[in-house]
Design a protein around this motif. Structure first.
Motif, PDB file in Angstrom:
ATOM      1  N   ALA A  43      14.255 -23.394  24.741  1.00  0.00           N
ATOM      2  CA  ALA A  43      13.648 -24.714  24.539  1.00  0.00           C
ATOM      3  C   ALA A  43      13.027 -24.822  23.150  1.00  0.00           C
ATOM      4  O   ALA A  43      13.166 -25.854  22.473  1.00  0.00           O
ATOM      5  CB  ALA A  43      12.593 -24.975  25.619  1.00  0.00           C
ATOM      6  N   ARG A  44      12.356 -23.779  22.714  1.00  0.00           N
ATOM      7  CA  ARG A  44      11.757 -23.813  21.373  1.00  0.00           C
ATOM      8  C   ARG A  44      12.827 -23.931  20.296  1.00  0.00           C
ATOM      9  O   ARG A  44      12.648 -24.641  19.293  1.00  0.00           O
ATOM     10  CB  ARG A  44      10.890 -22.567  21.143  1.00  0.00           C
ATOM     11  CG  ARG A  44       9.568 -22.607  21.885  1.00  0.00           C
ATOM     12  CD  ARG A  44       8.620 -21.546  21.352  1.00  0.00           C
ATOM     13  NE  ARG A  44       9.133 -20.195  21.571  1.00  0.00           N
ATOM     14  CZ  ARG A  44       8.873 -19.466  22.658  1.00  0.00           C
ATOM     15  NH1 ARG A  44       8.116 -19.953  23.624  1.00  0.00           N
ATOM     16  NH2 ARG A  44       9.368 -18.247  22.776  1.00  0.00           N
ATOM     17  N   GLY A  45      13.943 -23.233  20.486  1.00  0.00           N
ATOM     18  CA  GLY A  45      15.031 -23.333  19.520  1.00  0.00           C
ATOM     19  C   GLY A  45      15.575 -24.750  19.440  1.00  0.00           C
ATOM     20  O   GLY A  45      15.875 -25.250  18.334  1.00  0.00           O
ATOM     21  N   PHE A  46      15.709 -25.404  20.574  1.00  0.00           N
ATOM     22  CA  PHE A  46      16.169 -26.791  20.594  1.00  0.00           C
ATOM     23  C   PHE A  46      15.202 -27.691  19.841  1.00  0.00           C
ATOM     24  O   PHE A  46      15.614 -28.514  19.006  1.00  0.00           O
ATOM     25  CB  PHE A  46      16.310 -27.261  22.043  1.00  0.00           C
ATOM     26  CG  PHE A  46      16.624 -28.717  22.198  1.00  0.00           C
ATOM     27  CD1 PHE A  46      17.905 -29.195  21.989  1.00  0.00           C
ATOM     28  CD2 PHE A  46      15.633 -29.620  22.562  1.00  0.00           C
ATOM     29  CE1 PHE A  46      18.200 -30.548  22.123  1.00  0.00           C
ATOM     30  CE2 PHE A  46      15.912 -30.969  22.707  1.00  0.00           C
ATOM     31  CZ  PHE A  46      17.203 -31.433  22.484  1.00  0.00           C
ATOM     32  N   LEU A  47      13.918 -27.530  20.078  1.00  0.00           N
ATOM     33  CA  LEU A  47      12.911 -28.372  19.436  1.00  0.00           C
ATOM     34  C   LEU A  47      12.832 -28.092  17.932  1.00  0.00           C
ATOM     35  O   LEU A  47      12.690 -29.018  17.127  1.00  0.00           O
ATOM     36  CB  LEU A  47      11.547 -28.143  20.089  1.00  0.00           C
ATOM     37  CG  LEU A  47      11.448 -28.563  21.565  1.00  0.00           C
ATOM     38  CD1 LEU A  47      10.165 -28.028  22.182  1.00  0.00           C
ATOM     39  CD2 LEU A  47      11.517 -30.074  21.699  1.00  0.00           C
ATOM     40  N   VAL A  68      24.928 -32.630  22.781  1.00  0.00           N
ATOM     41  CA  VAL A  68      25.867 -31.508  22.834  1.00  0.00           C
ATOM     42  C   VAL A  68      25.111 -30.184  22.855  1.00  0.00           C
ATOM     43  O   VAL A  68      25.443 -29.263  23.620  1.00  0.00           O
ATOM     44  CB  VAL A  68      26.839 -31.572  21.636  1.00  0.00           C
ATOM     45  CG1 VAL A  68      27.733 -30.335  21.604  1.00  0.00           C
ATOM     46  CG2 VAL A  68      27.685 -32.841  21.711  1.00  0.00           C
ATOM     47  N   ARG A  69      24.088 -30.061  22.010  1.00  0.00           N
ATOM     48  CA  ARG A  69      23.300 -28.828  21.980  1.00  0.00           C
ATOM     49  C   ARG A  69      22.589 -28.598  23.311  1.00  0.00           C
ATOM     50  O   ARG A  69      22.559 -27.471  23.821  1.00  0.00           O
ATOM     51  CB  ARG A  69      22.278 -28.866  20.840  1.00  0.00           C
ATOM     52  CG  ARG A  69      22.897 -28.800  19.453  1.00  0.00           C
ATOM     53  CD  ARG A  69      21.880 -28.357  18.406  1.00  0.00           C
ATOM     54  NE  ARG A  69      20.640 -29.124  18.498  1.00  0.00           N
ATOM     55  CZ  ARG A  69      20.473 -30.357  18.003  1.00  0.00           C
ATOM     56  NH1 ARG A  69      21.477 -30.963  17.396  1.00  0.00           N
ATOM     57  NH2 ARG A  69      19.323 -30.973  18.118  1.00  0.00           N
ATOM     58  N   LEU A  70      22.038 -29.655  23.874  1.00  0.00           N
ATOM     59  CA  LEU A  70      21.315 -29.498  25.136  1.00  0.00           C
ATOM     60  C   LEU A  70      22.278 -29.183  26.278  1.00  0.00           C
ATOM     61  O   LEU A  70      21.947 -28.405  27.181  1.00  0.00           O
ATOM     62  CB  LEU A  70      20.506 -30.764  25.441  1.00  0.00           C
ATOM     63  CG  LEU A  70      19.495 -30.663  26.584  1.00  0.00           C
ATOM     64  CD1 LEU A  70      18.567 -29.469  26.401  1.00  0.00           C
ATOM     65  CD2 LEU A  70      18.681 -31.957  26.699  1.00  0.00           C
ATOM     66  N   HIS A  71      23.461 -29.753  26.226  1.00  0.00           N
ATOM     67  CA  HIS A  71      24.474 -29.419  27.236  1.00  0.00           C
ATOM     68  C   HIS A  71      24.835 -27.931  27.158  1.00  0.00           C
ATOM     69  O   HIS A  71      24.979 -27.265  28.193  1.00  0.00           O
ATOM     70  CB  HIS A  71      25.724 -30.275  27.037  1.00  0.00           C
ATOM     71  CG  HIS A  71      26.801 -29.998  28.037  1.00  0.00           C
ATOM     72  ND1 HIS A  71      26.754 -30.447  29.339  1.00  0.00           N
ATOM     73  CD2 HIS A  71      27.970 -29.294  27.930  1.00  0.00           C
ATOM     74  CE1 HIS A  71      27.829 -30.047  29.985  1.00  0.00           C
ATOM     75  NE2 HIS A  71      28.580 -29.347  29.151  1.00  0.00           N
ATOM     76  N   GLY A  72      24.971 -27.408  25.944  1.00  0.00           N
ATOM     77  CA  GLY A  72      25.263 -25.984  25.784  1.00  0.00           C
ATOM     78  C   GLY A  72      24.141 -25.112  26.314  1.00  0.00           C
ATOM     79  O   GLY A  72      24.396 -24.072  26.956  1.00  0.00           O
ATOM     80  N   ILE A  73      22.891 -25.509  26.059  1.00  0.00           N
ATOM     81  CA  ILE A  73      21.758 -24.770  26.622  1.00  0.00           C
ATOM     82  C   ILE A  73      21.824 -24.807  28.138  1.00  0.00           C
ATOM     83  O   ILE A  73      21.577 -23.806  28.823  1.00  0.00           O
ATOM     84  CB  ILE A  73      20.433 -25.366  26.108  1.00  0.00           C
ATOM     85  CG1 ILE A  73      20.279 -25.106  24.608  1.00  0.00           C
ATOM     86  CG2 ILE A  73      19.237 -24.787  26.871  1.00  0.00           C
ATOM     87  CD1 ILE A  73      19.111 -25.825  23.969  1.00  0.00           C
ATOM     88  N   GLY A  74      22.186 -25.968  28.681  1.00  0.00           N
ATOM     89  CA  GLY A  74      22.292 -26.092  30.129  1.00  0.00           C
ATOM     90  C   GLY A  74      23.322 -25.146  30.718  1.00  0.00           C
ATOM     91  O   GLY A  74      23.099 -24.566  31.789  1.00  0.00           O
ATOM     92  N   GLU A  75      24.432 -24.972  30.045  1.00  0.00           N
ATOM     93  CA  GLU A  75      25.451 -24.034  30.542  1.00  0.00           C
ATOM     94  C   GLU A  75      24.907 -22.611  30.590  1.00  0.00           C
ATOM     95  O   GLU A  75      25.224 -21.845  31.513  1.00  0.00           O
ATOM     96  CB  GLU A  75      26.689 -24.102  29.648  1.00  0.00           C
ATOM     97  CG  GLU A  75      27.469 -25.414  29.783  1.00  0.00           C
ATOM     98  CD  GLU A  75      28.700 -25.442  28.904  1.00  0.00           C
ATOM     99  OE1 GLU A  75      28.703 -24.735  27.862  1.00  0.00           O
ATOM    100  OE2 GLU A  75      29.655 -26.169  29.254  1.00  0.00           O
TER     101      GLU A  75
END
Length: 285
Positions: free
Chosen positions: A234-238, A250-257
């Motif tokens: 989550a921190r990396g995404f933010l 797209v990035r959040l979808h990849g994190i979700g996988e």
């Protein structure tokens, strides 16, 4: 022929309780409808869950549709916590009956229920809606009583709380929900005022919660290593711009996988996200 008589309390607008109840259900639906969400149920997939999907959540919401209005009525009447707890236990029974024994909204029954009751109580006292932070602090009115209420020692969240020595929703509620007042609601308010669409603002807020809280669902499913990994994701995404950056879906979808591969689901963060949306919406209702 029978009639239902609805008593109007002094200082309570007759429609406020029903409106607050509808806002609570709508807030839970907004969380369900949100996508992408790492590991959580969406209308498109079941995330990291084998025992529930969007249909399970919708059946639960239908079963809970009267509960939040009842909590608003109780809050406006300055009811004791024993009455609020009785409403909550009845709601949990209705949820489990509707879902075939699956826990979809136990955390929301507690936290969102208390916030609805507090919002109604504040409206009766002041004659109008109050800021989100005031609603959060208003929950402390019942703190001594819910701190003494019995806990389900066998629930996954309670076992994780004891095993890892982290505070749970009761401690958050007793402190006036600082995570909502100081983190989630300000994040959501800022994202919306900066022009993000609702779903982007909600995703931004969700990832702030995942990054910063000791989510008991993550601890239950992945232990301390799973929690720390999820927080790092989550921190990396933010840090890469979050929902403000192009291509964030797209990035959040990849994190979700990656969450699904590890069977992780931040259900505690999802509950707080729904609470945050309710708190903002009730300000204008």
């Amino acid at each position: 022929m029978s009639a239902v008589v609805q008593l109007r309390l002094p200082g309570e607008r007759a429609f406020d309780s029903a409106r607050l109840g509808r806002l609570a259900i709508a807030s839970l639906h907004a969380e369900l409808a949100l996508a992408p969400k790492p590991g959580l149920v969406t209308p498109f997939d079941a995330g990291s869950h084998d025992d529930m999907d969007a249909g399970t959540f919708l059946r639960s919401l239908f079963a809970l549709r009267h509960y939040f209005t009842a909590m608003a009525h109780a809050g406006a009447a300055d009811a004791p916590f024993a009455r609020l707890r009785a409403h909550g236990l009845a709601a949990e029974t209705a949820m489990l009956r509707a879902t075939g024994g699956i826990n979809t909204h136990r955390g929301a029954i507690f936290s969102l229920g208390l916030l609805v009751a507090s919002a109604a109580r504040c409206r009766r006292q002041h004659g109008h809606s109050v800021p989100a932070a005031q609603v959060c602090l208003g929950v402390q009115h019942w703190a001594d009583d819910f701190a003494r209420a019995p806990l389900d020692a066998q629930s996954p969240g309670q076992r994780a709380r004891v095993q890892h020595g982290v505070p749970g929703v009761r401690e958050q509620a007793a402190a006036g929900y600082p995570l909502l007042r100081e983190l989630a609601v300000p994040t959501l308010r800022h994202a919306l005022s900066a022009g993000l669409p609702r779903d982007a603002a909600l995703c931004q807020t969700l990832m702030q919660l995942v990054a910063h809280i000791d989510d008991l669902n993550l601890l239950h499913r992945g232990g301390i290593d799973g929690l720390l990994w999820a927080q790092q994701q989550a921190r990396g995404f933010l840090e890469s711009g979050g929902a403000f950056a192009p291509g964030w879906q797209v990035r959040l979808h990849g994190i979700g996988e990656r969450f699904v591969a590890r069977r992780l689901s931040p259900g505690g963060s999802a509950d707080l996200l729904a609470c945050s949306w309710f708190l903002l919406q009730q300000e204008a209702a």
